[in-house]
Structure formats: C-alpha cells, structure tokens
Scaffold this motif. Structure first.
Motif, mmCIF file in Angstrom:
data_model
loop_
_atom_site.group_PDB
_atom_site.id
_atom_site.type_symbol
_atom_site.label_atom_id
_atom_site.label_comp_id
_atom_site.label_asym_id
_atom_site.label_seq_id
_atom_site.Cartn_x
_atom_site.Cartn_y
_atom_site.Cartn_z
ATOM 1 N N SER A 49 -25.239 20.030 -45.551
ATOM 2 C CA SER A 49 -25.072 20.129 -47.006
ATOM 3 C C SER A 49 -24.196 19.014 -47.556
ATOM 4 C CB SER A 49 -24.488 21.488 -47.398
ATOM 5 O OG SER A 49 -23.131 21.554 -47.037
ATOM 6 N N ALA A 50 -24.455 18.695 -48.806
ATOM 7 C CA ALA A 50 -23.653 17.714 -49.536
ATOM 8 C C ALA A 50 -23.544 18.194 -50.973
ATOM 9 C CB ALA A 50 -24.298 16.338 -49.489
ATOM 10 N N ARG A 51 -22.340 18.178 -51.491
ATOM 11 C CA ARG A 51 -22.109 18.544 -52.891
ATOM 12 C C ARG A 51 -21.528 17.324 -53.580
ATOM 13 N NH1 ARG A 51 -17.473 21.790 -54.599
ATOM 14 N NH2 ARG A 51 -17.516 21.368 -56.801
ATOM 15 N N VAL A 52 -22.084 16.947 -54.705
ATOM 16 C CA VAL A 52 -21.691 15.725 -55.396
ATOM 17 C C VAL A 52 -21.162 16.065 -56.785
ATOM 18 C CG1 VAL A 52 -22.480 13.496 -56.263
ATOM 19 C CG2 VAL A 52 -23.476 14.441 -54.180
ATOM 20 N N THR A 53 -20.007 15.492 -57.129
ATOM 21 C CA THR A 53 -19.478 15.596 -58.484
ATOM 22 C C THR A 53 -19.078 14.206 -58.949
ATOM 23 O OG1 THR A 53 -17.261 16.100 -57.654
ATOM 24 C CG2 THR A 53 -18.646 17.971 -58.259
ATOM 25 N N HIS A 54 -19.209 13.983 -60.237
ATOM 26 C CA HIS A 54 -18.827 12.695 -60.815
ATOM 27 C C HIS A 54 -17.386 12.834 -61.282
ATOM 28 C CE1 HIS A 54 -20.343 9.155 -63.480
ATOM 29 N NE2 HIS A 54 -19.436 8.788 -62.619
ATOM 30 N N GLY A 55 -16.468 12.221 -60.564
ATOM 31 C CA GLY A 55 -15.061 12.307 -60.909
ATOM 32 C C GLY A 55 -14.179 12.056 -59.707
ATOM 33 N N ARG A 56 -12.889 12.194 -59.926
ATOM 34 C CA ARG A 56 -11.894 11.967 -58.882
ATOM 35 C C ARG A 56 -11.378 13.295 -58.369
ATOM 36 N NH1 ARG A 56 -7.806 7.231 -60.467
ATOM 37 N NH2 ARG A 56 -7.275 7.622 -58.315
ATOM 38 N N GLY A 57 -10.711 13.216 -57.235
ATOM 39 C CA GLY A 57 -10.099 14.403 -56.672
ATOM 40 C C GLY A 57 -9.559 14.098 -55.291
ATOM 41 N N PRO A 58 -8.944 15.072 -54.661
ATOM 42 C CA PRO A 58 -8.441 14.845 -53.310
ATOM 43 C C PRO A 58 -9.604 14.539 -52.365
ATOM 44 C CG PRO A 58 -7.915 17.076 -54.084
ATOM 45 C CD PRO A 58 -8.720 16.400 -55.138
ATOM 46 N N ALA A 59 -9.392 13.578 -51.489
ATOM 47 C CA ALA A 59 -10.451 13.179 -50.567
ATOM 48 C C ALA A 59 -9.867 12.843 -49.205
ATOM 49 C CB ALA A 59 -11.203 11.975 -51.130
ATOM 50 N N ASP A 60 -10.670 13.061 -48.178
ATOM 51 C CA ASP A 60 -10.284 12.714 -46.810
ATOM 52 C C ASP A 60 -10.524 11.243 -46.520
ATOM 53 O OD1 ASP A 60 -9.708 15.478 -46.011
ATOM 54 O OD2 ASP A 60 -11.873 15.757 -46.264
ATOM 55 N N ALA A 61 -11.366 10.606 -47.340
ATOM 56 C CA ALA A 61 -11.681 9.195 -47.167
ATOM 57 C C ALA A 61 -12.078 8.620 -48.524
ATOM 58 C CB ALA A 61 -12.816 9.029 -46.170
ATOM 59 N N VAL A 62 -11.868 7.302 -48.674
ATOM 60 C CA VAL A 62 -12.190 6.621 -49.933
ATOM 61 C C VAL A 62 -12.958 5.341 -49.632
ATOM 62 C CG1 VAL A 62 -11.257 5.550 -52.027
ATOM 63 C CG2 VAL A 62 -10.099 7.526 -51.011
ATOM 64 N N TRP A 63 -14.074 5.155 -50.324
ATOM 65 C CA TRP A 63 -14.881 3.928 -50.263
ATOM 66 C C TRP A 63 -14.700 3.209 -51.586
ATOM 67 C CZ3 TRP A 63 -18.169 1.241 -47.064
ATOM 68 C CH2 TRP A 63 -19.013 0.316 -47.669
ATOM 69 N N ASN A 64 -14.340 1.920 -51.554
ATOM 70 C CA ASN A 64 -14.185 1.093 -52.752
ATOM 71 C C ASN A 64 -15.129 -0.092 -52.672
ATOM 72 O OD1 ASN A 64 -11.618 2.175 -54.105
ATOM 73 N ND2 ASN A 64 -10.989 1.917 -51.986
ATOM 74 N N SER A 65 -15.900 -0.289 -53.724
ATOM 75 C CA SER A 65 -16.754 -1.475 -53.793
ATOM 76 C C SER A 65 -17.161 -1.692 -55.243
ATOM 77 C CB SER A 65 -17.996 -1.320 -52.908
ATOM 78 O OG SER A 65 -18.896 -0.387 -53.446
ATOM 79 N N SER A 66 -17.945 -2.719 -55.454
ATOM 80 C CA SER A 66 -18.491 -2.965 -56.789
ATOM 81 C C SER A 66 -19.736 -2.113 -56.977
ATOM 82 C CB SER A 66 -18.852 -4.445 -56.939
ATOM 83 O OG SER A 66 -19.976 -4.749 -56.125
ATOM 84 N N PRO A 67 -20.078 -1.824 -58.225
ATOM 85 C CA PRO A 67 -21.336 -1.106 -58.476
ATOM 86 C C PRO A 67 -22.548 -1.892 -57.972
ATOM 87 C CG PRO A 67 -19.959 -1.069 -60.433
ATOM 88 C CD PRO A 67 -19.309 -2.004 -59.458
ATOM 89 N N ASP A 68 -22.492 -3.224 -58.066
ATOM 90 C CA ASP A 68 -23.597 -4.055 -57.604
ATOM 91 C C ASP A 68 -23.824 -3.886 -56.107
ATOM 92 O OD1 ASP A 68 -25.614 -6.215 -57.844
ATOM 93 O OD2 ASP A 68 -24.154 -7.326 -56.628
ATOM 94 N N LEU A 69 -22.749 -3.935 -55.324
ATOM 95 C CA LEU A 69 -22.886 -3.749 -53.878
ATOM 96 C C LEU A 69 -23.444 -2.364 -53.580
ATOM 97 C CD1 LEU A 69 -22.560 -4.409 -50.889
ATOM 98 C CD2 LEU A 69 -20.209 -3.585 -51.065
ATOM 99 N N PHE A 70 -22.932 -1.338 -54.250
ATOM 100 C CA PHE A 70 -23.402 0.011 -53.973
ATOM 101 C C PHE A 70 -24.883 0.146 -54.308
ATOM 102 C CE2 PHE A 70 -23.554 4.636 -54.053
ATOM 103 C CZ PHE A 70 -22.809 4.917 -52.926
#
Length: 126
Positions: A49-70
């Motif tokens: 399962s995967a649950r997706v929300t648009h927003g911030r919150g506590p996380a065990d890991a963080v991925w940072n990139s540009s929207p273009d790369l994503f």
C-alpha cells in the motif's frame, strides 16, 4: 507541477500492491523546488500500500530535486540513483524507502526485459 508528476502520484495507491511486496514501512517526503517555491508530497509506504498527500509532515526520509528532474524520473527519462550520484537530487534518512520508492518509476523508453531477448535468441538458434 507537471501533468506527468500529478498522474504519477495519483497512480501510486492503485499500483502499490504490485510494486511494494517487501516488508517496507515508512514515510517519504518528496520536495520539488524551483526558485523560491517548493511543492511537498508525503508518501506513506507499507507492504502492498501507498498513501499520498500533497503537503509536508514528519518523514523517515526526504527526497529533494527539481520538478523537471522528477518529471524525467516519472516518465522513465532519468534514473533516481544516477541523479543522486550526479548531485541533481539529494536524499536523507532511511535509504530503504527511496530504494523501494524508485520501483514505482518506469523503465527508460525502449528498455526490454533481458529474458525476452534471451528467448528471442534461443528461438533463432532452434
């Protein structure tokens, strides 16, 4: 935010049973930054399962990139680990989460399963 990225996040819950077969559990935050704007997505991963929300919150890991790369990642035109090695993206936290999450990304266009190629070769020899 690109249309392919929006579709990608919307598709995760339905695709999770086929993709997340390992005993993975945790929350991954995706931060897509351009200029002074950053879009955040939280993806809670669990077996099947995967649950997706648009927003911030506590996380065990963080991925940072540009929207273009994503956008290139979700269309198969780039590879996540290669992007980290080239410093096009950064990752912090539980590395197992990004390794599991990258299974949602498609293969590059034109990529074929090596087993198909082997079967074709074997068929030509027979």
């Amino acid at each position: 935010m690109g249309e392919a990225t929006e579709r990608f996040f919307a598709s995760l819950p339905a695709r999770a049973p086929a993709v997340l077969r390992s005993p993975i559990k945790g929350t991954l935050q995706i931060a897509l930054a351009t200029g002074n704007r950053t879009d955040h997505w939280l993806v809670e991963l669990a077996p099947g399962s995967a649950r997706v929300t648009h927003g911030r919150g506590p996380a065990d890991a963080v991925w940072n990139s540009s929207p273009d790369l994503f956008e290139r990642l979700v269309t198969g035109r780039a590879q996540a680990i290669a992007a980290v090695f080239r410093n096009e993206a950064t990752f912090s936290g539980n590395v197992v989460l990004i390794l599991a999450f990258r299974l949602f990304f498609p293969n590059p266009p034109g990529t074929r399963d090596p087993r198909e190629t082997a079967r074709e070769q074997a068929g030509r020899r027979a």
